[in-house]
Design an enzyme around this catalytic site. Structure first.
Site, PDB file in Angstrom:
ATOM      1  N   HIS A  72      45.724  26.171  31.111  1.00  0.00           N
ATOM      2  CA  HIS A  72      46.718  27.616  31.290  1.00  0.00           C
ATOM      3  C   HIS A  72      47.012  28.226  30.106  1.00  0.00           C
ATOM      4  O   HIS A  72      46.890  29.111  29.959  1.00  0.00           O
ATOM      5  CB  HIS A  72      47.864  27.052  32.311  1.00  0.00           C
ATOM      6  N   GLN A 116      37.983  29.853  35.196  1.00  0.00           N
ATOM      7  CA  GLN A 116      36.469  30.417  35.380  1.00  0.00           C
ATOM      8  C   GLN A 116      36.442  29.000  37.343  1.00  0.00           C
ATOM      9  O   GLN A 116      35.787  29.162  37.864  1.00  0.00           O
ATOM     10  CB  GLN A 116      35.273  30.294  34.678  1.00  0.00           C
ATOM     11  N   ASP A 152      37.812  27.826  39.210  1.00  0.00           N
ATOM     12  CA  ASP A 152      38.594  28.560  40.688  1.00  0.00           C
ATOM     13  C   ASP A 152      37.019  29.645  41.238  1.00  0.00           C
ATOM     14  O   ASP A 152      37.734  30.710  40.816  1.00  0.00           O
ATOM     15  CB  ASP A 152      40.210  28.724  40.940  1.00  0.00           C
ATOM     16  N   SER A 172      42.785  20.351  35.005  1.00  0.00           N
ATOM     17  CA  SER A 172      43.595  20.777  37.096  1.00  0.00           C
ATOM     18  C   SER A 172      45.299  20.266  37.079  1.00  0.00           C
ATOM     19  O   SER A 172      45.093  18.930  36.338  1.00  0.00           O
ATOM     20  CB  SER A 172      42.456  19.879  37.956  1.00  0.00           C
TER      21      SER A 172
HETATM   22  O1  PAF Z   1      44.992  29.361  40.615  1.00  0.00           O
HETATM   23  C1  PAF Z   1      46.282  28.826  41.159  1.00  0.00           C
HETATM   24  O2  PAF Z   1      46.881  28.447  40.461  1.00  0.00           O
HETATM   25  C2  PAF Z   1      46.664  29.607  42.775  1.00  0.00           C
HETATM   26  O3  PAF Z   1      45.639  29.788  43.494  1.00  0.00           O
HETATM   27  C3  PAF Z   1      47.496  30.899  42.643  1.00  0.00           C
HETATM   28  C4  PAF Z   1      46.757  31.822  41.510  1.00  0.00           C
HETATM   29  C5  PAF Z   1      48.523  30.871  41.090  1.00  0.00           C
HETATM   30  C6  PAF Z   1      47.487  31.441  43.579  1.00  0.00           C
HETATM   31  O4  PAF Z   1      48.673  30.905  44.550  1.00  0.00           O
END
Ligand code: PAF
Length: 289
Positions: free
Chosen positions: A39, A151, A153, A188
């Site tokens: 993130h 990427q 997801d 993740s």
């Molecule tokens: O990838 C995620 O964490 C979620 O699918 C998102 C894009 C925040 C939507 O809830």
């Protein structure tokens, strides 16, 4: 510790961001919290794209099916906010479900269409409709100029892009490469569910991707077989799917396909569902060129 971001809990406050920063570019990084280095990579990238960065943290009930891990999904808002202190983030938007989906108010539901029913969507039938619905709502509330996604997801990214095109939204999409552990496991929020044995076993994911890439110059059949072979040697990792898709359609490619593809893998290890992906080139001009 740097300055803490402003934490907003209401839609009304979040809608003010756009007005408060009129004339400035706003980037949104949508997350479900339990923030990790992956993130942070999205967030740091967002800072290069806009003057104002908003990180949303919301565990979206709509994208979890019955029996999935909505209840046990980690919720670590305080730790997430302190992690963001050093990142120069302006706002964290952390609403609760009643705020996002108020009773008696009709929320515009999004539909993922046929691609939303394949791969992740085949295992999680309501997942992508729920994901798109919350993403559309976040876009509407925050009004970002650009949104940053990971990427890892890949199907989510494909579907968000499709929604933006279909709905004629003006938000730009920026995609950031996957951050990996030293052994290649993609970061993740769900990795924290793995015990030591499962964590060791999870190495099968990047190993299979590496095997696929290594065989990509021999074509789709050989590349798929190489990935499947890795899972055949790790029976405790329950493979859900392993395939090569055309990035333009997200449909599995034919055996004689040549060109850029996205490898997609999902497997369940213990009770934890993991996904991973990589982009590669199928055919003779691939890795060698
Ligand atoms: O990838 C995620 O964490 C979620 O699918 C998102 C894009 C925040 C939507 O809830």
């Amino acid at each position: 510790m740097g300055a803490l971001p402003k934490v907003l809990h209401t839609v009304r406050e979040a809608r003010q961001i756009r007005h408060a920063h009129d004339g400035h570019r706003i980037a949104l990084v949508p997350t479900m919290g339990a923030l990790h280095a992956g993130h942070l990579e999205l967030i740091r990238h967002a800072r290069t794209l806009a003057e104002v960065v908003v990180v949303s943290i919301f565990v979206n009930p709509l994208q979890f099916g019955v029996g999935e891990d909505f209840e046990r999904y980690p919720r670590t808002l305080e730790a997430d906010v302190s992690l963001l202190a050093d990142e120069g983030i302006d706002y964290v938007f952390a609403p609760d479900a009643a705020e996002m989906y108020p009773e008696g108010v009709e929320i515009l539901a999004m539909h993922a269409g046929p691609v939303g029913a394949t791969f992740e969507g085949a295992a999680r039938p309501t997942h992508f409709d729920g994901m798109l619905t919350v993403v559309a709502r976040l876009f509407d509330i925050v009004g970002p100029h650009v949104a940053v996604f990971g990427q890892k997801d890949a199907q989510q990214v494909f579907l968000v892009r499709q929604m933006i095109a279909e709905q004629g939204l003006t938000v730009e999409l920026d995609i950031v490469r996957t951050v990996r552990e030293q052994d290649g496991l993609a970061l993740s929020s769900r990795n924290r569910f793995l015990d030591a044995n499962q964590r060791a076993l999870a190495h099968v994911m990047p190993e299979a991707l590496a095997a696929i890439t290594l065989n990509a110059s021999h074509g789709a059949t050989a590349a798929r077989a190489a990935g499947l072979h890795v899972f055949a040697n790790a029976p405790l990792a329950r493979l859900d799917y392993l395939d090569l898709v055309d990035p333009h359609t997200f449909e599995a490619v034919s055996d004689d396909f040549q060109g850029p593809v996205t490898a997609v893998i999902a497997a369940v290890i213990g009770a934890t569902r993991l996904i991973d992906t990589d982009n590669l080139y199928l055919g003779a001009n691939g890795a060698d060129t």
